[in-house]
Scaffold this motif. Structure first.
Motif, short mmCIF file in Angstrom:
data_model
loop_
_atom_site.label_atom_id
_atom_site.label_comp_id
_atom_site.label_asym_id
_atom_site.label_seq_id
_atom_site.Cartn_x
_atom_site.Cartn_y
_atom_site.Cartn_z
N TYR A 120 0.82 -1.20 0.00
CA TYR A 120 0.00 0.00 0.00
C TYR A 120 0.86 1.25 0.00
O TYR A 120 2.00 1.26 0.49
CB TYR A 120 -0.94 0.01 1.20
CG TYR A 120 -0.27 -0.24 2.53
CD1 TYR A 120 0.27 0.81 3.26
CD2 TYR A 120 -0.17 -1.53 3.04
CE1 TYR A 120 0.91 0.58 4.46
CE2 TYR A 120 0.47 -1.77 4.24
CZ TYR A 120 1.00 -0.72 4.95
OH TYR A 120 1.64 -0.94 6.13
N GLU A 121 0.32 2.30 -0.62
CA GLU A 121 0.91 3.63 -0.58
C GLU A 121 0.14 4.55 0.34
O GLU A 121 0.61 5.64 0.66
CB GLU A 121 0.94 4.23 -1.99
CG GLU A 121 1.91 3.55 -2.94
CD GLU A 121 1.87 4.15 -4.33
OE1 GLU A 121 2.76 3.82 -5.13
OE2 GLU A 121 0.95 4.95 -4.61
N THR A 122 -1.04 4.15 0.74
CA THR A 122 -1.84 4.96 1.65
C THR A 122 -1.19 4.98 3.02
O THR A 122 -0.41 4.09 3.38
CB THR A 122 -3.27 4.40 1.77
OG1 THR A 122 -3.18 3.02 2.17
CG2 THR A 122 -4.00 4.50 0.44
N GLU A 123 -1.50 5.99 3.78
CA GLU A 123 -0.92 6.13 5.11
C GLU A 123 -1.39 5.00 6.02
O GLU A 123 -2.56 4.65 6.05
CB GLU A 123 -1.32 7.48 5.71
CG GLU A 123 -0.70 7.76 7.07
CD GLU A 123 -1.11 9.11 7.62
OE1 GLU A 123 -0.79 9.39 8.78
OE2 GLU A 123 -1.76 9.88 6.87
N HIS A 134 -8.83 -2.72 6.05
CA HIS A 134 -7.57 -2.99 5.34
C HIS A 134 -7.42 -4.48 5.09
O HIS A 134 -7.04 -4.92 3.98
CB HIS A 134 -6.40 -2.46 6.17
CG HIS A 134 -5.09 -2.49 5.45
ND1 HIS A 134 -4.36 -3.64 5.25
CD2 HIS A 134 -4.38 -1.49 4.86
CE1 HIS A 134 -3.27 -3.35 4.59
NE2 HIS A 134 -3.24 -2.06 4.33
N ALA A 147 -4.84 4.69 7.86
CA ALA A 147 -5.89 5.47 7.19
C ALA A 147 -7.20 4.71 7.15
O ALA A 147 -8.27 5.30 7.11
CB ALA A 147 -5.44 5.82 5.77
N THR A 205 -3.65 2.35 -3.54
CA THR A 205 -3.23 3.73 -3.77
C THR A 205 -4.17 4.75 -3.15
O THR A 205 -3.75 5.88 -2.86
CB THR A 205 -3.14 4.01 -5.29
OG1 THR A 205 -4.41 3.73 -5.89
CG2 THR A 205 -2.08 3.12 -5.93
N ARG A 206 -5.45 4.38 -2.97
CA ARG A 206 -6.41 5.28 -2.35
C ARG A 206 -7.39 4.48 -1.52
O ARG A 206 -7.72 3.34 -1.85
CB ARG A 206 -7.17 6.10 -3.41
CG ARG A 206 -6.34 7.16 -4.08
CD ARG A 206 -7.20 8.06 -4.94
NE ARG A 206 -8.17 8.83 -4.14
CZ ARG A 206 -9.03 9.70 -4.66
NH1 ARG A 206 -9.06 9.90 -5.97
NH2 ARG A 206 -9.87 10.35 -3.90
N SER A 207 -7.87 5.09 -0.47
CA SER A 207 -8.87 4.43 0.37
C SER A 207 -9.70 5.49 1.08
O SER A 207 -9.25 6.61 1.29
CB SER A 207 -8.20 3.50 1.40
OG SER A 207 -7.38 4.24 2.29
#
Length: 209
Positions: free
Chosen positions: A43-46, A55, A49, A83-85
């Motif tokens: 994942y690239e999301t924090e 998740h 998040a 990439t986004r959530s």
């Protein structure tokens, strides 16, 4: 099995107005991975998040969906990146993320493109001199990649690689081509892209990939 040809991305997002569910935003990127790495989720999301349960729902659904890719085969040696959530606190559930993720992943795979691979065997065939030409011709018809021939006055040794699905057919035909004097040995030797110009064992041509 399938492997991605390139990179593809897709997104499903909670609309600002008039959204009726599922209550989940999921963005995924698919990219080729190292050979033998299998399917990898990252994942690239924090971190944090998403609640852990959401998740986990995305990761489990990604890995489950990869077991049957765009052509119905397992997709391997790829990286799937979240990439986004996003979620709506009172409304979103893990089930929303399980519902949204497969469609996003399949769209990303379609944009990346996939190629079908199949297992191969390395082989050696020892045949009488007068059977060299018919045996090599038949191997070539099945798409064998001939790597070498060595021999003398009585016999020749043919070596190469052949798709595993064609090995039984060649083994059945070898006695007739060599008058019962041929010797065949083969063993697994990795995998290669499926070819579209090789007949199936039953005589039909394989589908184009």
């Amino acid at each position: 099995m399938e492997r991605p040809r390139g990179v593809g991305e897709a997104l499903a997002e909670i609309a600002r107005r008039g959204h009726t569910g599922p209550w989940a935003t999921v963005g995924l990127r698919v990219e080729p991975g190292a050979r033998g790495s299998g399917p990898v989720f990252t994942y690239e999301t924090e971190l944090g998040a998403l609640p852990h349960g959401f998740h986990q729902a995305v990761e489990e659904t990604v890995l489950a969906t990869l077991r049957s890719g765009p052509r119905g085969l397992a997709v391997t040696d790829c990286r799937v990146v979240l990439t986004r959530s996003g979620f709506i606190g009172p409304l979103s559930t893990a089930g929303d993320f399980r519902a949204v993720t497969p469609g996003v992943l399949l769209r990303a795979l379609e944009r990346a493109g996939t190629r079908v691979y199949e297992p191969y065997h390395a082989f050696e065939a020892e045949v009488p001199v007068d059977a060299l030409a018919p045996v090599t011709a038949r191997l070539a018809a099945f798409g064998a990649e001939l790597e070498g021939t060595t021999g003398g006055r009585r016999s020749w040794l043919i070596s190469g690689a052949l798709a595993a699905r064609h090995v039984p057919a060649v083994q059945r035909e070898l006695p007739g081509l060599t008058h019962g004097e041929g010797v065949w040995t083969s063993s697994p030797s990795g995998d290669r892209p499926v070819r579209s110009d090789v007949p199936e064992a039953g005589g039909q041509r394989s589908v184009r990939t």
